[in-house]
Scaffold this active site. Structure first.
Site, PDB file in Angstrom:
ATOM      1  CG  ASP A 137      -9.302  -7.195 -10.749  1.00 30.09           C
ATOM      2  OD1 ASP A 137      -8.140  -7.833 -10.471  1.00 30.09           O
ATOM      3  OD2 ASP A 137     -10.162  -6.454 -10.203  1.00 30.09           O
TER       4      ASP A 137
HETATM    5  C1  NOJ Z   1      -7.652  -8.171  -7.588  1.00 31.31           C
HETATM    6  C2  NOJ Z   1      -7.866  -6.718  -7.287  1.00 31.31           C
HETATM    7  O1  NOJ Z   1      -9.192  -6.264  -7.571  1.00 31.31           O
HETATM    8  C3  NOJ Z   1      -7.015  -5.711  -8.303  1.00 31.31           C
HETATM    9  O2  NOJ Z   1      -6.994  -4.553  -7.898  1.00 31.31           O
HETATM   10  C4  NOJ Z   1      -5.517  -6.262  -8.125  1.00 31.31           C
HETATM   11  O3  NOJ Z   1      -4.809  -5.617  -8.739  1.00 31.31           O
HETATM   12  C5  NOJ Z   1      -5.403  -7.752  -8.359  1.00 31.31           C
HETATM   13  N1  NOJ Z   1      -6.233  -8.668  -7.520  1.00 31.31           N
HETATM   14  C6  NOJ Z   1      -3.993  -8.362  -8.160  1.00 31.31           C
HETATM   15  O4  NOJ Z   1      -3.717  -8.306  -6.769  1.00 31.31           O
END
Ligand code: NOJ
Length: 730
Positions: free
Chosen positions: A258
């Protein structure tokens, strides 16, 4: 109308379905040939090529929310990774589909699949290689959890089927799907510091379950989550990534972090993470791979073969989807939102899900459907578009105007938004209905608009989202399960003056309805979910009865917050409730919910008959912990469903399994099949449920085991409305 039977169940096997005509039939390739291409390509790569493939270019270093550098020797593009689970983020002119929770509420596998295909087609048209969804974590154990709506349901079986259908749809259209967030990211509060301490059985039977379906559906990528799991960060967790995901589940694709969920250079690499995103922290510093990974290889902290494995996994996923030939190049810029119309005809599936995910909770004296009322009052700020503009709040960080998605990274720009009042106006003018409106949440204005009308519809909401944004003091997770903007007071004020009050709820999950549900003048209550751009159209279809409501709750609506037995924690979460979340908890503790999991009314009635159970299941552990034989069908259950009412409608028949007494203590019943049948009045169809070996198993700490003895089989209209019972003996 023809008697359209479409029973869809586990493994996506269905009898027949009119809905399947437009389904994307393309299938992705196989991992084996993808790997042979990846192995050949790997041989042509320099050391720096390899580092570039596994390291993002840094936050906002490219047009997509995640990007890696191109490698010309193998015609490998700058990989474009983009949110999100209900539509492409940061582009105008895409479809803003209903949220995952709304798709789950349809219990319609064909619609789930078509939704996935729509997502994938739009992503591909924009040159996105990897679309960051679907979501199975959070699973939704905490009803206040801010991001539950991005996923599907706190029931792992329903979420697993939704994952499988969504991924098959997305990848059939050519984009790589990403199963996220792995795993235990059940709340927004402290998500980057807390540990989710999950025992092995609970991990397998609840949280891992839908991710296993994702692997089975050949998902290209996984995203490891921000939180720690059993004290080690998910993206640095050898047991989780190497042991469970790649070992036990046999996942052959790659694991990306993530955004900024990586913490060490060698630890993450050796634990099984394969790609770092976005490649730097959000201040564009602190690059943990890139040159640091090169140094770690030189100093033997990370082996060259581990890096080669990362690269092979990433390239194999790219080949698996056929993205090596004729794939479009990213044609948008996240940081400068422009218009690119890629919607095609996807508004049709958006409307169908907005409509078929609506759950009718109360309908005294057939208050619904509306029949050309002489006058109608429409009350509440949720009835209209945000007066400042439908996309005026970045990442939907406000609850102003009608609520059609939550907030955070899992959002898309609305191309348009049909608010409830927009669609009701059209219908009212066709019917000659006089409309009165009060489009604020003022109780006095609402009561005054409602007092003279034959019928009043009150709109209330509850919103939530990702924790980097706080809306009306809710820091991602909801502060409580009450309607926002004093919605209960608004309903009470209207019901005090109007004897035919109808309540429409747009919410991210359950809300507590106790102070309004039993009011005599509240004749009907409808949960209309998070419907996306076609909100008003889908709602009018149901309110006026051109389609009977056919959604069923994908979660429990309790009488009080405390009844759920789980809530947002500060510090670590020990998951002490174990297997007992949502209806499993209510059933075990004999707590009466207001509306149980799987509940939903129709404008017609269904009767159930002729239960038949055949089984070839044998007791004992699965021969290996690898995915294969766990997905074999070992029992088939059928039942006849008859539409005994007077209008066409669709019924979601649900199958619940009770494990034999030889199994360790288990939830009283667990969803293990469902089938949605659309039936003309008076006609019957067959609901067919195919149970996989896994559906009859529990996790004993080392393998999945089918216990011996008598399994209880209940087929019914909800988790507490069993209509037919039988047994299956193993
Ligand atoms: C953090 C989020 O938890 C995730 O779901 C997302 O894909 C990424 N940011 C990128 O925006």
């Amino acid at each position: 109308m023809l008697n359209r039977v479409h029973a869809h169940l586990n493994c996506g096997i269905e009898t027949s379905s009119a809905y399947h005509v437009h389904e994307t039939k393309r299938t992705v390739g196989d991992w084996e040939s993808a790997y042979s291409k990846a192995t050949a390509a790997l041989a042509k790569l320099s050391s720096s090529d390899k580092i570039n493939i596994v390291t993002g270019v840094g936050w906002q270093g490219g047009k997509c929310v995640g990007n890696t550098a191109a490698v010309s020797s193998i015609n490998y593009p700058s990989l474009c990774l983009q949110d999100g689970p209900l539509g492409v983020r940061y582009v105008d002119g895409v479809t803003a589909l209903p949220a995952g929770i709304q798709a789950a509420a349809t219990w319609d596998t064909a619609l789930m699949n078509q939704r996935g295909a729509a997502l994938g087609e739009e992503a591909k048209a924009l040159g996105i290689h990897v679309q960051l969804g679907p979501v199975a974590g959070p699973l939704g154990k905490i009803p206040q959890g801010g991001r539950n709506w991005e996923g599907f349901s706190p029931d792992p079986y329903l979420t697993g089927i939704a994952m499988q259908q969504t991924i098959t749809g997305m990848q059939g259209a050519g984009v790589q799907a990403c199963a996220k967030h792995f795993i235990g990211n059940e709340q927004e509060h402290n998500r980057e510091t807390m540990s989710s301490n999950i025992d092995d059985r609970t991990m397998h039977e609840l949280y891992l379950w839908p991710f296993a379906d994702a692997v089975q559906a050949k998902v290209a990528s996984f995203m490891c989550s921000y939180n720690k799991v059993n004290s080690t960060f998910a993206c640095e967790n050898d047991k989780l990534l190497n042991g469970i995901l790649k070992g036990e589940l046999g996942f052959q694709g790659y694991v990306m972090s993530d955004w900024n969920a990586q913490h060490t250079t060698a630890g993450s690499a050796n634990s099984g993470m394969d790609m770092t995103m976005p490649g730097s922290d959000f201040n564009k510093g602190n690059v943990l791979w890139g040159p640091a990974l090169t140094s770690a290889i030189s100093s033997n902290q990370v082996s060259q073969s581990r890096v080669d494995d990362m690269v092979k996994r990433i390239l194999a996923a790219w080949y698996l989807l056929g993205q090596d030939s004729g794939y479009p190049t990213a044609s948008f810029d996240s940081w400068n939102i422009g218009t690119h119309d890629v919607q095609g005809t996807h508004k049709t599936v958006a409307r169908a899900i907005a409509r078929d995910g609506i759950v009718l909770l109360k309908n005294t004296n057939n208050a619904l459907p509306l029949k050309k009322p002489a006058s109608l009052a429409i009350i509440g700020s949720d009835a209209i578009q945000n007066p400042n503009g439908i996309n005026s709040c970045a990442d939907r960080q406000c609850n102003t105007g009608t609520l059609a998605m939550g907030w955070g990274s899992g959002t898309a720009e609305f191309p348009y938004l049909v608010a409830p009042l927009d669609a009701i106006k059209t219908q009212a003018s066709a019917d000659g209905t006089t409309l009165s409106t009060s489009t604020t949440d003022s109780t006095t204005a609402g009561a005054s608009a409602a007092s003279a009308a034959a019928t009043a519809i009150v709109f209330i909401t509850a919103d939530s989202g990702e924790g980097y944004i706080t809306v009306e003091t809710n820091a991602g997770d909801r502060n409580n399960l009450d309607p926002w903007h004093s919605g209960n007071d608004l309903v009470k004020a209207v019901a005090a003056v109007n004897a035919n009050t109808i309540v429409v709820i747009h919410s991210v999950g359950p809300i507590i309805l106790e102070s309004i549900i039993a009011l005599d003048n509240v004749k009907a209550v409808v949960w209309a979910g998070l419907p996306g751009q076609e909100s008003g159209n889908g709602l009018v279809d149901v309110l006026y009865g051109s389609t009977a409501p056919s959604g069923k709750l994908p979660f429990t609506i309790a009488k009080t917050v405390a009844d759920y037995g789980t809530s947002v924690v500060s510090g670590d979460d020990n998951f002490s409730e174990g297997l007992y979340i949502d209806y499993r908890h209510f059933d075990k503790n004999s707590i009466s919910p207001r509306f149980e999991f799987g509940f939903g009314l129709s404008y017609t009635n269904f009767t159930y008959s002729a239960l038949s159970i055949t089984s070839s299941a044998t007791s004992g552990p699965a021969s290996s912990t690898s995915a294969g034989d766990l997905f074999d069908i070992v029992a088939t259950v059928t039942a006849t469903i008859t539409n005994s009412g007077s209008v066409t409608g669709a019924e979601v028949a649900q199958l619940y399994v009770t494990l034999p007494s030889s199994a360790p203590s288990s939830p009283p019943k667990q969803l293990r099949g469902f089938a949605k049948l659309s039936l003309a009045a008076g006609s019957s169809g067959t609901a067919k449920f195919e149970l996989r070996r896994k559906d009859l198993s529990y996790w004993n700490g080392a393998s999945w085991v089918v216990p011996s003895g008598e399994f209880g089989i209940t087929v019914g209209a909800s988790s507490r409305d069993g209509r037919l019972t039988g047994t299956l003996t193993v």
